[in-house]
Design a protein around this motif. Structure first.
Motif, PDB file in Angstrom:
ATOM      1  N   ILE A 204      44.999  34.518  41.382  1.00 58.00           N
ATOM      2  CA  ILE A 204      43.837  34.218  42.239  1.00 58.00           C
ATOM      3  C   ILE A 204      44.321  33.613  43.558  1.00 58.00           C
ATOM      4  N   GLY A 205      45.131  32.565  43.463  1.00 60.25           N
ATOM      5  CA  GLY A 205      45.568  31.844  44.660  1.00 60.25           C
ATOM      6  C   GLY A 205      46.464  32.638  45.575  1.00 60.25           C
ATOM      7  N   LYS A 206      47.160  33.641  45.041  1.00 56.78           N
ATOM      8  CA  LYS A 206      48.015  34.518  45.846  1.00 56.78           C
ATOM      9  C   LYS A 206      47.618  35.984  45.669  1.00 56.78           C
ATOM     10  N   PHE A 207      46.383  36.239  45.247  1.00 56.98           N
ATOM     11  CA  PHE A 207      45.964  37.619  45.014  1.00 56.98           C
ATOM     12  C   PHE A 207      46.190  38.448  46.280  1.00 56.98           C
ATOM     13  N   GLY A 208      46.836  39.575  46.101  1.00 54.60           N
ATOM     14  CA  GLY A 208      47.218  40.415  47.234  1.00 54.60           C
ATOM     15  C   GLY A 208      48.656  40.216  47.650  1.00 54.60           C
ATOM     16  N   HIS A 219      41.180  39.156  49.847  1.00 53.54           N
ATOM     17  CA  HIS A 219      40.457  38.712  48.651  1.00 53.54           C
ATOM     18  C   HIS A 219      41.213  37.597  47.926  1.00 53.54           C
ATOM     19  N   THR A 220      41.880  36.756  48.697  1.00 47.30           N
ATOM     20  CA  THR A 220      42.744  35.720  48.129  1.00 47.30           C
ATOM     21  C   THR A 220      41.982  34.408  47.941  1.00 47.30           C
ATOM     22  N   PRO A 613      46.936  46.572  37.290  1.00 50.28           N
ATOM     23  CA  PRO A 613      47.819  45.848  36.368  1.00 50.28           C
ATOM     24  C   PRO A 613      49.287  46.225  36.504  1.00 50.28           C
ATOM     25  N   THR A 614      49.586  47.332  37.183  1.00 44.02           N
ATOM     26  CA  THR A 614      50.982  47.734  37.375  1.00 44.02           C
ATOM     27  C   THR A 614      51.604  47.115  38.617  1.00 44.02           C
ATOM     28  N   ASN A 615      50.793  46.450  39.420  1.00 45.65           N
ATOM     29  CA  ASN A 615      51.279  45.843  40.659  1.00 45.65           C
ATOM     30  C   ASN A 615      51.044  44.340  40.584  1.00 45.65           C
ATOM     31  N   PRO A 616      52.114  43.524  40.544  1.00 47.12           N
ATOM     32  CA  PRO A 616      51.946  42.068  40.411  1.00 47.12           C
ATOM     33  C   PRO A 616      51.069  41.457  41.507  1.00 47.12           C
ATOM     34  N   ASP A 617      51.033  42.073  42.683  1.00 53.42           N
ATOM     35  CA  ASP A 617      50.205  41.539  43.762  1.00 53.42           C
ATOM     36  C   ASP A 617      48.714  41.656  43.466  1.00 53.42           C
ATOM     37  N   PHE A 618      48.346  42.595  42.570  1.00 52.69           N
ATOM     38  CA  PHE A 618      46.925  42.872  42.361  1.00 52.69           C
ATOM     39  C   PHE A 618      46.506  42.743  40.896  1.00 52.69           C
ATOM     40  N   GLU A 619      47.207  41.886  40.174  1.00 56.70           N
ATOM     41  CA  GLU A 619      46.782  41.576  38.816  1.00 56.70           C
ATOM     42  C   GLU A 619      45.544  40.682  38.866  1.00 56.70           C
TER      43      GLU A 619
END
Length: 752
Positions: A204-208, A219-220, A613-619
């Motif tokens: 959430i805090g680093k989403f994206g 959307h962070t 779910p395959t991209n850590p930036d967008f979990e």
């Protein structure tokens, strides 16, 4: 925007006397005379006295400098402090381990006893400001050498600051404005017991992540929550379990009403550094020299760190804060170069300089004597400085970007003490300090990772530095190592032989130094590499670099004075220098590229659209997905979703991270956390058409704290005002198709 509108906006920007809409980082002390009327015209319902007052509580009393480089705001009468997740990232990391991974999972204190202390973290309030130009510059000769002038200024500043706080617990400092044309005193109150209360998970805090950093749509959930504690008298006190929550003079009410296009916005914080009055040669140096070099070096380092962080949770936690810090400006500089190119910034500065020359030539003898040679002298100094600027960038970013070299260099002072036969007590005190620093260093260090970095950065340093400013030892290495494989072998040998790549071995070296034996360190291969690099930098690069910068500073001060004399009707603001400032503007979207219209807001729906779910930036955390599926949004929803972020035209920079974004009634509506990539050149040149600050909507923060984390006790502390906000108003003609187009454009840019 039509071609005619774009041309009109462009030529408007060329007019030197026009104060461009929403540009500026203004001193709160001067709002009454410079800005109050314009702010109220744009929608401010308060007075300048409501924003900055010495005699009563005002908005300034809810604003703190968080640590050394961010801003925070007080949101309860019990010292609750709100800032960005990335501002609190280092503290969250320090409390994290593989077993207790607060970076990944988040942290929420469900009682005061669970709030975590953070040694070394401070929160600084501004008590008052004062123009002390007369006290600092009185009797100062105009033709004084810059180094001598600066020494005198520092002495007088120290005296003024000391006198201002005599007999109090306050602290004080003096800062120059307009290149040293004016000076202001800042009296502060510094709290040292600041505890971590809550932080969302990084998803959430680093989403994206780095993909979305500096980008819009965003959307962070970039926030974290701390609390200031004070002694029994409500004054600053060192950490103690007996300390009590701080009771502020003012805390910000939080609005649930939301924002609409055109709404007034005010950003209050501590912007770090801008250079709005640079000459064309200064802009060209940034655009053509420094930014490209630093981006190239950091690109190499970040790629290697990323590989090892993905391969090991331990390395990921060790390097999380370092990586985030490196990546932040790496991407910012790329956007800055693109923005300066798009604005044709160098040419526009040249046009302004030509107009300035004409004004000088049309003036009397006094004007010509004061300003006639300024620009040619500035040009001469920048040309002289160019190779030293290159050498500085490669030394600091590439050579000292190798942590082993930086650590070895940190021990130089111990060698100096031994060789100077310093008193034993002084040496032992320095050794103990070095032991603590060493332990802290190796806690977040991987020798294996750093070895890979060294193999990649050392050849960049050797090739990028002007040959006559390169140490003889490195010149020899460059001749001997002509391929990447050769540099990898050199690095492998270096790290296998040094005693400075592990805590245990380094402590043994300190044991020898404590005995007065410097030979172990002097004979260490890492020290033997670091010593000539740093010595060459200090002896051959730094003196000329400093001399040219001093001359540029002196000339720049005179040039700014000339600009202000040339344009008496223009309202000038001083460049940011980590002092308290106000920026104001209005909620607005923008057009990033031809045929693309960005709306001014994003929502939780957009988070779920980006989820991968395959991209850590967008979990996306499971709990957040459940709340979305159940539409369990509490009182924070608008039109069936939760607002996440919005953009406005406020002029911000680094240091404004965590700054409150306040509406016309003095209520908190968001937390500033970024700029748009297209607007990052605003540190040098502001473009009203594209510069936007990116703000976390407070309703998303409240939703995460309340519904996601279940920390409703924190919500009860806050003063929530207003009802459910209106649904955001989409940009004309926007629909689902346009939104998909925007997302595509954004991701293409993010990977460029």
């Amino acid at each position: 925007m039509s071609l005619l509108r774009r041309l009109a906006a462009f030529w408007l920007l060329l007019l030197p006397a026009v104060a461009r809409a929403d540009e500026g980082m203004w001193l709160p002390l001067l709002l009454k005379q410079l800005n109050e009327a314009d702010m109220q015209k744009k929608g401010l319902k308060l007075s300048a006295e409501d924003i900055y007052s010495v005699n009563r509580g005002s908005l300034k009393d809810a604003i703190v400098q968080f640590g050394g480089g961010c801003t925070g705001e007080i949101i309860s009468n019990e010292g609750l402090l709100l800032t960005n997740h990335h501002c609190g990232y280092g503290q969250i990391q320090q409390h994290s381990s593989v077993e207790k991974d607060y970076l990944t999972n988040g942290y929420w204190a469900m009682s005061r006893e669970q709030e975590l202390p953070n040694p070394g973290l401070s929160a600084t309030f501004i008590v008052r400001m004062e123009d002390v130009t007369g006290q600092i510059l009185q009797g100062m000769p105009a033709n004084m050498q810059e180094a001598e002038r600066e020494k005198a200024v520092q002495q007088r500043s120290a005296q003024v600051a000391q006198k201002a706080v005599e007999g109090t617990h306050y602290k004080a400092f003096v800062r120059p404005m307009f290149g040293g044309g004016e000076y202001y005193l800042f009296v502060t109150e510094v709290f040292e017991d600041v505890r971590l209360v809550g932080a969302p998970p990084s998803s959430i805090g680093k989403f994206g992540g780095d993909t979305d950093n500096w980008m819009w749509p965003r959307h962070t959930g970039d926030f974290s929550i701390f609390r200031i504690y004070a002694g029994p008298d409500n004054k600053p006190a060192p950490y103690s379990p007996q300390n009590k929550p701080f009771q502020p003079r003012h805390s910000l009410p939080i609005s649930l009403s939301g924002v609409q296009p055109g709404d007034f916005t005010l950003v209050f914080g501590f912007p770090g550094r801008t250079n709005e009055y640079l000459t064309s040669w200064g802009v060209d140096e940034v655009y053509s020299v420094s930014d490209p070099a630093r981006v190239k070096i950091r690109d190499t380092k970040l790629r290697l760190l990323d590989q090892d962080m993905k391969a090991s949770d331990k390395v990921r936690i060790q390097y999380a804060a370092k990586y985030a810090s490196l990546a932040n400006y790496w991407k910012k500089w790329q956007g800055e170069m693109r923005g300066l190119k798009r604005l044709d910034a160098v040419r526009r500065k040249q046009q302004q300089e030509q107009q300035f020359r004409q004004w000088v030539q049309q003036g009397d003898a006094t004007r010509q004597a004061a300003y006639g040679q300024i620009l040619s002298q500035v040009e001469q100094q920048y040309k002289l400085a160019r190779p030293y600027v290159v050498a500085r960038d490669y030394a600091t970013e590439a050579a000292l970007g190798v942590e082993l070299i930086a650590y070895a260099n940190s021990l130089q002072n111990l060698v100096d003490l031994i060789q100077a036969k310093a008193p034993q007590a002084e040496l032992q005190a320095a050794i103990e300090k070095a032991r603590k620093g060493t332990s802290n260093f190796f806690r977040n260090y991987s020798a294996t990772t750093d070895q890979k970095v060294a193999a990649a950065l050392l050849p960049l340093y050797a090739e990028g530095t002007p040959a006559d400013l390169l140490p003889a030892y490195v010149k020899q290495l460059r001749t001997q190592h002509t391929s990447p494989d050769a540099w990898q072998r050199f690095a492998a040998s270096l790290y296998s032989r040094t005693k400075l790549a592990s805590d245990a071995d380094a402590q043994k070296v300190l044991d020898e130094l404590a005995k007065g034996n410097a030979a172990t360190l002097l004979n260490d291969p890492a020290y033997q590499l670091a010593a000539p690099i740093v010595a060459t930098y200090r002896q051959q690069v730094l003196p000329t670099y400093t001399q040219t910068q001093d001359q540029i500073t002196l000339l720049q001060r005179t040039y700014i004075a000339g600009l202000r004399q040339w344009q008496p009707e223009r309202k000038f603001y001083p460049d940011a220098n980590s002092t308290l400032r106000v920026a104001y503007g209005q909620v607005a979207g923008y057009e990033p590229a031809d045929g693309v219209q960005y709306e001014y807001y994003t929502t939780l729906d957009g988070i779920m659209e980006k989820a991968d779910p395959t991209n850590p930036d967008f979990e996306v955390p499971k709990r957040l997905a459940e709340l979305y599926q159940q539409k369990d949004y509490g009182p924070y929803a608008v039109n069936g979703t939760v607002p996440v972020a919005f953009t406005a035209t406020n002029h911000t920079t680094g240091g404004n991270s965590g700054s409150p974004v306040i509406n016309g009634r003095g209520e908190l509506i968001g937390i500033n956390f970024d700029r748009n990539w297209e607007g990052t050149m605003s540190d040098i040149m502001y473009d009203p058409e594209r510069v936007r600050n990116i703000t976390l909507d407070v309703r998303y923060m409240l939703f995460v704290v309340d519904k996601y984390a279940g920390a409703s006790h924190l919500i009860k502390e806050m003063n929530l005002v207003g009802g459910a906000g209106q649904a955001p108003t989409p940009a004309a003609g926007s629909d689902k198709k346009v939104k998909k187009q925007k997302l595509k454009v954004k991701r293409e840019k993010a990977t460029s």
